[in-house]
Design a protein around this motif. Structure first.
Motif, mmCIF file in Angstrom:
data_model
loop_
_atom_site.group_PDB
_atom_site.id
_atom_site.type_symbol
_atom_site.label_atom_id
_atom_site.label_comp_id
_atom_site.label_asym_id
_atom_site.label_seq_id
_atom_site.Cartn_x
_atom_site.Cartn_y
_atom_site.Cartn_z
ATOM 1 N N VAL A 58 31.428 -14.676 12.295
ATOM 2 C CA VAL A 58 30.281 -14.507 11.399
ATOM 3 C C VAL A 58 29.060 -14.103 12.208
ATOM 4 N N LEU A 59 28.350 -13.109 11.723
ATOM 5 C CA LEU A 59 27.089 -12.688 12.324
ATOM 6 C C LEU A 59 26.006 -12.809 11.263
ATOM 7 N N ARG A 60 24.950 -13.559 11.568
ATOM 8 C CA ARG A 60 23.873 -13.790 10.600
ATOM 9 C C ARG A 60 22.554 -13.255 11.134
ATOM 10 N N TRP A 61 21.766 -12.711 10.218
ATOM 11 C CA TRP A 61 20.415 -12.240 10.525
ATOM 12 C C TRP A 61 19.458 -12.998 9.621
ATOM 13 N N HIS A 62 18.588 -13.824 10.235
ATOM 14 C CA HIS A 62 17.680 -14.690 9.485
ATOM 15 C C HIS A 62 18.434 -15.501 8.435
ATOM 16 N N GLY A 63 19.596 -16.000 8.846
ATOM 17 C CA GLY A 63 20.360 -16.902 7.999
ATOM 18 C C GLY A 63 21.307 -16.248 7.023
ATOM 19 N N HIS A 64 21.276 -14.914 6.914
ATOM 20 C CA HIS A 64 22.133 -14.217 5.951
ATOM 21 C C HIS A 64 23.263 -13.509 6.690
ATOM 22 N N ALA A 65 24.484 -13.732 6.244
ATOM 23 C CA ALA A 65 25.640 -13.100 6.874
ATOM 24 C C ALA A 65 25.572 -11.584 6.697
ATOM 25 N N ILE A 66 25.915 -10.876 7.772
ATOM 26 C CA ILE A 66 25.926 -9.420 7.734
ATOM 27 C C ILE A 66 27.245 -8.938 7.136
ATOM 28 N N ASP A 67 27.131 -8.037 6.164
ATOM 29 C CA ASP A 67 28.312 -7.357 5.649
ATOM 30 C C ASP A 67 28.022 -5.862 5.669
ATOM 31 N N ARG A 68 28.964 -5.065 5.241
ATOM 32 C CA ARG A 68 28.825 -3.606 5.352
ATOM 33 C C ARG A 68 27.559 -3.099 4.652
ATOM 34 N N ALA A 69 27.210 -3.680 3.522
ATOM 35 C CA ALA A 69 26.046 -3.213 2.775
ATOM 36 C C ALA A 69 24.739 -3.490 3.509
ATOM 37 N N ARG A 70 24.712 -4.538 4.322
ATOM 38 C CA ARG A 70 23.490 -4.913 5.031
ATOM 39 C C ARG A 70 23.341 -4.219 6.388
ATOM 40 N N VAL A 71 24.375 -3.525 6.838
ATOM 41 C CA VAL A 71 24.368 -2.991 8.200
ATOM 42 C C VAL A 71 23.216 -2.031 8.472
ATOM 43 N N PRO A 72 22.899 -1.048 7.619
ATOM 44 C CA PRO A 72 21.801 -0.125 7.948
ATOM 45 C C PRO A 72 20.468 -0.834 8.181
ATOM 46 N N ALA A 73 20.107 -1.768 7.310
ATOM 47 C CA ALA A 73 18.856 -2.502 7.483
ATOM 48 C C ALA A 73 18.913 -3.383 8.725
ATOM 49 N N PHE A 74 20.078 -3.969 8.978
ATOM 50 C CA PHE A 74 20.251 -4.811 10.161
ATOM 51 C C PHE A 74 20.039 -4.002 11.433
ATOM 52 N N ARG A 75 20.628 -2.811 11.512
ATOM 53 C CA ARG A 75 20.506 -1.996 12.715
ATOM 54 C C ARG A 75 19.103 -1.433 12.893
ATOM 55 N N ALA A 76 18.333 -1.361 11.815
ATOM 56 C CA ALA A 76 16.938 -0.941 11.942
ATOM 57 C C ALA A 76 16.104 -2.013 12.625
ATOM 58 N N ALA A 77 16.531 -3.256 12.499
ATOM 59 C CA ALA A 77 15.792 -4.365 13.096
ATOM 60 C C ALA A 77 16.379 -4.817 14.421
ATOM 61 N N VAL A 78 17.697 -4.680 14.579
ATOM 62 C CA VAL A 78 18.400 -5.101 15.796
ATOM 63 C C VAL A 78 18.960 -3.839 16.450
ATOM 64 N N ALA A 79 18.312 -3.403 17.504
ATOM 65 C CA ALA A 79 18.614 -2.091 18.088
ATOM 66 C C ALA A 79 19.431 -2.229 19.365
ATOM 67 N N TYR A 80 20.477 -1.426 19.452
ATOM 68 C CA TYR A 80 21.352 -1.399 20.617
ATOM 69 C C TYR A 80 21.018 -0.188 21.483
ATOM 70 N N VAL A 81 20.730 -0.434 22.747
ATOM 71 C CA VAL A 81 20.479 0.645 23.707
ATOM 72 C C VAL A 81 21.629 0.627 24.696
ATOM 73 N N ARG A 82 22.480 1.630 24.614
ATOM 74 C CA ARG A 82 23.703 1.600 25.399
ATOM 75 C C ARG A 82 23.503 2.176 26.799
ATOM 76 N N GLN A 83 24.485 1.920 27.631
ATOM 77 C CA GLN A 83 24.410 2.302 29.038
ATOM 78 C C GLN A 83 24.404 3.815 29.223
ATOM 79 N N ARG A 84 25.183 4.526 28.434
ATOM 80 C CA ARG A 84 25.257 5.986 28.536
ATOM 81 C C ARG A 84 24.732 6.581 27.235
ATOM 82 N N PRO A 85 23.480 6.973 27.208
ATOM 83 C CA PRO A 85 22.866 7.428 25.962
ATOM 84 C C PRO A 85 23.416 8.764 25.498
ATOM 85 N N ALA A 86 23.323 8.989 24.206
ATOM 86 C CA ALA A 86 23.738 10.257 23.609
ATOM 87 C C ALA A 86 22.488 10.995 23.140
#
Length: 221
Positions: A58-86
């Motif tokens: 389970v992955l929660r953001w501010h207490g709410h479980a992340i599901d497919r519908a919440r992913v776009p908003a979640f990624r807008a707030a939680v940003a991943y910067v990878r080792q090899r950028p594209a």
């Protein structure tokens, strides 16, 4: 803010365990540094936290479980910067404008002055924006990827060795850039993967390791 409960990952083809079940929280103000040997699962952990590779558990953001519908908003707030950028074809500035073409950022606008302020930390000026992306060094590409993320003002950064290809001077400048973001962003927190123990001591306040897919808290390195 961010909570993982029994988060794990297995290889979809072989069934090999890549990340053993672990619990992890990131609260406001936390600066978590994750170290460990190459191939131990640090990037797997970061990608699972960013929901880039759908994890078990389970992955929660501010207490709410992340599901497919919440992913776009979640990624807008939680940003991943990878080792090899594209990066995309075109100029540096073209790459920095790309996120504002996405539906999730339709309410935002590109701010050149904000970008230049970030670049100034790394000793770059407006001429850098005109360079072609395919002419950049690996370190410069990483720099562009980081600025592209910071300009969107995320609340949490998941940093997968963001300075791995940078020279020592630029590395310190990037650390200062991220520190500036941290101090001026409400609800800020980060999880930072690094092999550099000196860097870990500079940027971290809380520490963890990943060995053979096992996540564990640790004392300062």
């Amino acid at each position: 803010m961010l909570e993982a409960v029994q988060l794990s990952r297995t290889d979809d083809v072989t069934g090999t365990t890549l990340l053993h079940p672990c619990d992890l929280t990131l609260a406001r103000g936390e600066r978590l540094v994750v170290t460990g040997p190459s191939g131990s699962g640090k990037s797997v952990l970061m990608r699972a936290l960013a929901w880039l590779d759908r994890p078990q558990g389970v992955l929660r953001w501010h207490g709410h479980a992340i599901d497919r519908a919440r992913v776009p908003a979640f990624r807008a707030a939680v940003a991943y910067v990878r080792q090899r950028p594209a990066l995309f074809d075109g100029r540096v500035e073209d790459n920095l404008r790309v996120p504002f073409e996405l539906h999730i950022h339709r309410h935002r606008r590109y701010e050149r002055e904000r970008v230049l302020a970030y670049l100034a930390h790394a000793g770059r000026d407006a001429t850098f924006l005109e360079q072609r992306a395919d002419d950049l060094s690996g370190g410069e590409q990483q720099l562009v990827a980081l600025v592209r993320t910071l300009q969107l003002a995320p609340s949490v950064l998941l940093l997968d060795e963001p300075t791995a290809s940078l020279d020592p001077q630029t590395t310190l400048a990037v650390e200062a850039m991220i520190d500036g973001w941290f101090e001026h962003t409400p609800q800020a927190a980060f999880a930072w993967v690094t092999h550099d123990l000196a860097q870990a001591r500079r940027v971290g306040r809380r520490f963890a390791t990943v060995h053979a897919g096992v996540f564990a808290t640790s004392p300062p390195p």
